[in-house]
Structures are given as structure tokens and as C-alpha cells.
Enzyme design. Structure first.
Site: not given
Length: 327
Positions: A141-143
Site C-alpha cells: 500500500l502507498d504510504k
């Protein structure tokens, strides 16, 4: 805190189709690299019918082998006591509800304070991936994306789950808010994604990109935004964000692909959009549902994670000011 890892011993029986060199047979049987199998043989960790062996010794039907697999080596990534919401875990895997703002992997500029650092401290019975005491991240998942992530705790689970992901057997659904309104209640986007042609730090829909397909369903229609359920058929970098941008309805709060998009509305919608944008502290994207087969038992597993407080508060305001309810 992790207990010290230990060696484990396997008893193997060669079947009727056994043939060839020991190192090649062992690598194939245990689904490891040939170099790893050779190292175990050279270290005296393998016996054939109770006797020491060499890597070139043949394996025949009926042979019995004992393999002592070494405990995984310590990781060069430090374990850190970082708060972690573990939704589920067993001997093979863990399901994590990742908060926004947490980077997944250590990298240049982020050697500490990542999800991997937290997992090394907070996940029990971690037996390692690739001979190293570390978690196996199955998907990322993106930050600034929150929600459910699947983590393998051993090599066998990591191989099985990664294989299922490649075959699109792991299903992931997200809640997201986009600016404006989709023309229909549902939409599917089938558009290849790759590096942006002029900005290599971004992704985009490009002709020579990797195949990508996303399905969207509107859950609520707000004054100047839609609340959507997005289901991935593939898992490309920034896929939901890029596909919604491609439709002309970027993710609310996406500072990379749609900064200041709320200022593009006119009339009464402009004020609502600006007020809503102030209430969304990051990209409105949350991994809300995860479905997969357990790598060992093949049991169907399903997990859900509600919107975290930041997005839940923004959603409540949007509903109240738009006169809608979640369907």
C-alpha cells in the site's frame, strides 16, 4: 517480541519418479534455489538413508532423506515497537490494518519507522523469508493509503500467496472518494499503466504500460464528490489513483496527481469542495476488504476494515451536507 528462531528438521521420502542429482531434486522438492540446497548439503545438513551425502549423489525411488533447515539469519532491519493493528494471525500469515503515513519497506531515507520494522517486533512466530528473519510482504500500500495488507510469515506461505496474487485469486476492495460524479453508477477501466512519459516519479496511462483493470461502484453521491467502492483485478502502482484520474475524477486529497482540484468547481459546489478538501488530510483511499484462500488449508478467508477516524470524520460531514447515507 520475537522468540529466537530455531532449526527445523524435515523427513522426506523419494517417490517413484525420483531421479537425478541430489541438489536438483532437493531444490525442486522444497521449492528453494539450487544454491540454497547445495549450501545445506555442503554444511552437512542433509543425509541420505542415514548417511552423509554430496550434492552430485543420485536420488532413487524409496530413498529417505533428512534435511535440517537452518534458522533464518537475523535481519539487518531493526525491530521497533511501533503501534500495529493486527487483525488476524496464525502460524503462516498475518493480516494488518496499516495506518496512513506508514511506509511499508525500509529504503533510502526510511531505514526506520516502517511497517517492516513494526512487523519484526509485533508479529509472533516469524520464521523468515529467503533464509532471513523478515516478513514476506505479499502486496503493498502507498504510504498515505490505509487499510488491509497480507503478510506471509514463512517461505511456503509467501510462495503460495504470491502465486495466488499473480493468478488474481486474492481480491482487494477499496473505499475511495473522487472529485465530481461518475456518469453512471458503475464503471470499469481497462487501461495500461506505466511510468509517466515526462515525469518518471509518477505513473500514468501509457500505451506500452502493464495491463490494468479496475471496477468502480458508486456508494454515495455527495455535493461535489462520489464515494466509491473500487475493486482491483490487477495490482499496478497507483492503479486506483491513475484510473480515476484517467476518468477525469481524481481521488480527493491526492496531492501528487490532483493538487488543488477542489478549486476547479464553480458556484455552490466550489465552497463545498473546498470545505471538504480541508477535512481530508491525505488521499481518500482505504483498503477496506481482503479475500483470499489460506495458503496451507485453502480455507476461504475474508476481512474488512472500517474507515479510519480521519476519513470517517470527513465522510460524516459529506453525508450531513449532502443528505446521503451509505448503501
Amino acid at each position: 517480541m520475537q522468540s529466537p528462531p530455531t532449526d527445523r528438521t524435515l523427513e522426506l521420502a523419494a517417490g517413484d519418479d525420483a531421479a537425478g542429482r541430489l541438489d536438483a531434486w532437493l531444490a525442486a522438492r522444497l521449492d528453494v534455489s539450487r544454491s540454497r540446497a547445495t549450501q545445506w548439503i555442503d554444511d552437512g545438513r542433509v543425509t541420505l538413508n542415514g548417511a552423509p551425502v554430496r550434492k552430485k549423489d543420485p536420488v532413487s525411488p524409496g530413498d529417505r532423506l533428512t534435511v535440517t533447515i537452518p534458522a533464518p539469519e537475523p535481519s539487518d532491519v531493526a525491530a521497533e515497537d511501533i503501534p500495529l493493528h493486527i487483525v488476524y494471525q496464525d502460524a503462516d500469515l498475518a493480516v494488518i490494518d496499516k495506518p496512513a503515513g506508514l511506509v511499508v519497506h525500509p529504503a533510502a531515507g526510511h531505514r526506520t519507522g516502517t511497517l517492516v520494522n513494526a512487523l519484526l517486533h509485533g508479529v509472533r512466530d516469524l520464521s523468515g523469508i529467503g533464509g532471513v528473519l523478515r516478513p514476506g510482504i505479499v502486496h503493498r500500500l502507498d504510504k498515505d493509503t490505509s487499510g488491509l495488507m497480507l503478510v506471509a510469515k514463512n517461505d511456503d506461505a509467501h510462495r503460495a500467496l504470491s502465486h495466488d496474487l499473480k493468478l488474481r485469486k486474492i481480491r482487494r476492495a477499496y473505499l475511495t472518494a473522487c472529485w465530481g460524479h461518475l456518469p453512471q453508477e458503475t464503471a470499469s477501466v481497462d487501461a495500461p499503466i506505466g511510468r509517466h512519459t515526462t515525469d518518471r516519479k509518477k505513473m500514468g496511462v501509457v500505451p506500452d504500460g502493464r495491463p490494468a483493470r479496475t471496477h468502480f461502484h458508486r456508494l454515495e453521491r455527495w455535493r461535489a464528490a462520489d464515494l466509491l467502492r473500487a475493486e482491483l483485478e490487477t495490482g499496478r502502482t497507483h492503479q486506483i489513483r491513475i484510473h480515476l484520474l484517467h476518468l477525469g475524477h481524481p481521488v480527493v486529497g491526492d496531492a501528487t496527481y490532483a493538487p488543488g482540484r477542489e478549486k476547479g468547481f464553480g458556484g455552490a459546489e466550489r465552497g463545498w469542495a473546498q470545505s471538504f478538501a480541508r477535512r481530508v488530510p491525505r488521499q481518500f483511499l482505504h483498503a477496506a476488504e481482503l479475500r483470499f484462500q489460506h495458503p496451507r488449508t485453502r480455507e476461504e478467508m475474508r476481512f474488512e476494515a472500517p474507515l479510519p477516524p480521519d476519513l470517517a470524520a470527513a465522510t460524516a460531514w459529506a453525508r450531513e451536507t449532502s443528505g446521503t447515507a451509505l448503501t
